[in-house]
Design a protein around this motif. Structure first.
Motif, short mmCIF file in Angstrom:
data_model
loop_
_atom_site.label_atom_id
_atom_site.label_comp_id
_atom_site.label_asym_id
_atom_site.label_seq_id
_atom_site.Cartn_x
_atom_site.Cartn_y
_atom_site.Cartn_z
N ILE A 181 0.84 -1.21 0.00
CA ILE A 181 0.00 0.00 0.00
C ILE A 181 0.87 1.26 0.00
O ILE A 181 0.64 2.20 -0.78
N ARG A 182 1.90 1.28 0.87
CA ARG A 182 2.77 2.45 0.92
C ARG A 182 3.52 2.63 -0.39
O ARG A 182 3.65 3.76 -0.90
N SER A 183 4.02 1.53 -0.96
CA SER A 183 4.77 1.62 -2.21
C SER A 183 3.90 2.14 -3.34
O SER A 183 4.34 2.98 -4.13
N GLU A 184 2.67 1.67 -3.40
CA GLU A 184 1.78 2.12 -4.47
C GLU A 184 1.50 3.61 -4.35
O GLU A 184 1.54 4.36 -5.33
N ARG A 185 1.21 4.03 -3.13
CA ARG A 185 0.92 5.45 -2.94
C ARG A 185 2.15 6.32 -3.21
O ARG A 185 2.05 7.36 -3.87
N ASN A 186 3.30 5.88 -2.70
CA ASN A 186 4.52 6.67 -2.93
C ASN A 186 4.87 6.72 -4.41
O ASN A 186 5.30 7.76 -4.93
N GLN A 187 4.70 5.61 -5.11
CA GLN A 187 5.01 5.58 -6.54
C GLN A 187 4.09 6.51 -7.32
O GLN A 187 4.54 7.25 -8.20
N GLN A 188 2.81 6.48 -6.98
CA GLN A 188 1.87 7.37 -7.67
C GLN A 188 2.21 8.84 -7.41
O GLN A 188 2.16 9.68 -8.32
N ASN A 189 2.55 9.13 -6.16
CA ASN A 189 2.92 10.52 -5.85
C ASN A 189 4.20 10.93 -6.58
O ASN A 189 4.30 12.07 -7.08
N ARG A 190 5.18 10.00 -6.65
CA ARG A 190 6.41 10.33 -7.37
C ARG A 190 6.13 10.61 -8.85
O ARG A 190 6.68 11.54 -9.43
N TYR A 191 5.27 9.77 -9.46
CA TYR A 191 4.94 9.98 -10.86
C TYR A 191 4.32 11.36 -11.06
O TYR A 191 4.70 12.11 -11.97
N ARG A 192 3.39 11.69 -10.21
CA ARG A 192 2.68 12.97 -10.40
C ARG A 192 3.59 14.16 -10.13
O ARG A 192 3.51 15.18 -10.82
N HIS A 193 4.44 14.03 -9.11
CA HIS A 193 5.37 15.13 -8.84
C HIS A 193 6.36 15.30 -9.99
O HIS A 193 6.64 16.44 -10.42
N ALA A 194 6.84 14.16 -10.52
CA ALA A 194 7.78 14.25 -11.65
C ALA A 194 7.12 14.85 -12.87
O ALA A 194 7.71 15.69 -13.58
N LEU A 195 5.90 14.45 -13.13
CA LEU A 195 5.19 14.99 -14.29
C LEU A 195 4.85 16.47 -14.08
O LEU A 195 4.86 17.27 -15.02
N GLY A 196 4.52 16.81 -12.84
CA GLY A 196 4.27 18.22 -12.57
C GLY A 196 5.53 19.06 -12.79
O GLY A 196 5.46 20.16 -13.34
N ASP A 197 6.67 18.53 -12.34
CA ASP A 197 7.93 19.24 -12.58
C ASP A 197 8.22 19.36 -14.07
O ASP A 197 8.69 20.41 -14.54
#
Length: 441
Positions: free
Chosen positions: A227-243
């Motif tokens: 659960i933590r990995s999925e949430r962290n991965q999704q957040n990383r994707y969105r932060h990277a795409l936002g950047d």
């Protein structure tokens, strides 16, 4: 069987049933054998008492003195006990009172016993072979036969079997009840784990918090890590795409500024602006596609109707010059296991297309059918052209007179594929376009 508890109960019930059947067979056989042995011992004792009462008559033949018989039932009619003495020719030499006529019994060897259980009538018979030597030293061959009615034995055996099956059945029922309670107690941590997972799916908690037995603790820890990995991965994707999107803003703005400079020929400026707009739209589309969350196992269900109503309110302002009316229909508790951002993207594109190509009325319906949830959007416009499914490819447009780059339906299709769903394009009851989306429950 899909239930672990049912499997354990059935397996244990089969084992218990086999055990009790085997136990019943062994106990029944043991009781019957011991009772038969007791019956034989009793008849042997009676034969010995008859031997003690044996005498030689005036003719030198063996007989039994009735007055010396210890068991007086032999002298009573219908007592259920009979005895007889047969000579070596199979003729009766002596009988007790009321002896049944019968053929000569099998002749056992001298000093040997022959025990039988007869069915018609139900009796026990014991024969004993002997050789009698009279005073003239003349040995003669005789056979003692004792017969006893088996009614009492059969009644005793039936009573024992009835009691045996009753108590074995009661013991089996008690053991099954105890086993059920033990299984319920033993599987309680699994039920608790399922309840926690359901609470996570409903958004009532973020992860598994209860301490579980040693066998389940690694599973709980693994689920929490997932659960933590999925949430962290999704957040990383969105932060990277936002950047990435933020990084592209400055170069795009510079290019737009260059396109407005006077040194750029006037006839090239529209083409430059169009290409920059196309680049912007393609970049936005690819960013949205990459940011799609997709179907998540432990995602919180989302109510799609408020999202659709919020998008409709915004579109009514954008298309204020058109007489558009929205109609929404959804069960009160209807939820979709999807990311709210994905729903905004998907419903936004579909409702925008409905406003763009529809006439006045747009119907949005949510529901469940079988193992799938559906979203159905109808409008009263001209509808889809032939080969409607070509519109799902990026860049294909139904109407080139309307502004756009033809990536709305393609973006929706990419999101639906990420959720392992499907899309259907058809004609609405009002004659316009119908888009039906099916997503797994």
């Amino acid at each position: 069987m899909s239930s672990l508890r049912a499997r354990l109960l059935v397996a244990a019930s089969v084992v218990l049933t086999a055990f009790f059947l085997l136990t019943a067979a062994v106990l029944d056989s043991a009781f019957r054998d011991s009772t038969l042995q007791a019956q034989r011992d009793k008849l042997e004792g009676l034969v010995y008492s008859l031997l003690a009462a044996a005498r030689t008559n005036a003719d030198g033949d063996l007989t039994v003195a009735s007055d010396d018989i210890s068991d007086r039932r032999l002298m009573q009619p219908a007592s259920g006990l009979q005895a007889a003495l047969f000579d070596e020719q199979g003729l009766l030499a002596w009988t007790s009172t009321d002896f049944l006529e019968m053929p000569a019994p099998p002749v056992p060897e001298v000093g040997q016993w022959l025990f039988e259980q007869r069915d018609q009538p139900s009796t026990f018979a014991l024969s004993y072979g002997l050789r009698w030597i009279d005073l003239e030293d003349d040995p003669k061959r005789y056979t003692f036969v004792v017969i006893e009615d088996a009614t009492s034995f059969n009644r005793q055996l039936q009573t024992y079997r009835r009691e045996l099956w009753f108590w074995l059945a009661a013991a089996a029922a008690g053991l099954l009840l105890v086993q059920y309670l033990v299984l319920r107690w033993g599987l309680a941590p699994l039920r608790k784990l399922i309840a926690e997972l359901q609470a996570i799916e409903k958004g009532q908690r973020g992860e598994i918090q209860t301490e579980y037995p040693d066998e389940l603790q690694p599973l709980a820890q693994g689920l929490n890590a997932m659960i933590r990995s999925e949430r962290n991965q999704q957040n990383r994707y969105r932060h990277a795409l936002g950047d990435l999107a933020h990084s592209l803003k400055t170069p795009m703005a510079v290019l737009r500024g260059i396109g407005e400079e006077s040194r750029i020929p006037e006839d090239l400026r529209p083409a430059l602006r169009d290409q920059l707009m196309l680049m912007q739209q393609i970049t936005d589309y690819q960013l949205r596609k990459a940011a799609t969350a997709g179907r998540r196992t432990l995602a919180e269900p989302v109510a799609p109707r408020p999202i659709a109503e919020k998008i409709a309110d915004a579109l009514l302002k954008v298309y204020a010059d058109q007489p558009i009316r929205f109609a929404f229909e959804a069960p009160p508790s209807f939820r979709l296991r999807a990311d709210s951002g994905d729903l905004f993207e998907m419903l936004g594109n579909l409702l925008d297309n409905a406003c763009k190509y529809g006439a006045s009325r747009i119907s949005v319906r949510f529901g469940q059918q079988g193992a799938s949830n559906f979203i159905r959007i109808d409008d009263d416009g001209p509808g889809f052209p032939e080969e409607a499914y070509e519109l799902l490819r990026r860049g294909v447009r139904a109407d080139t007179q309307k502004p756009g780059q033809g990536i709305g339906l393609a973006a929706v299709y990419e999101i639906i594929k990420a959720y392992e769903g499907r899309i259907e394009l058809g004609r609405s009851e009002a004659g316009g376009a119908r888009v039906a989306i099916w997503l797994p429950v």
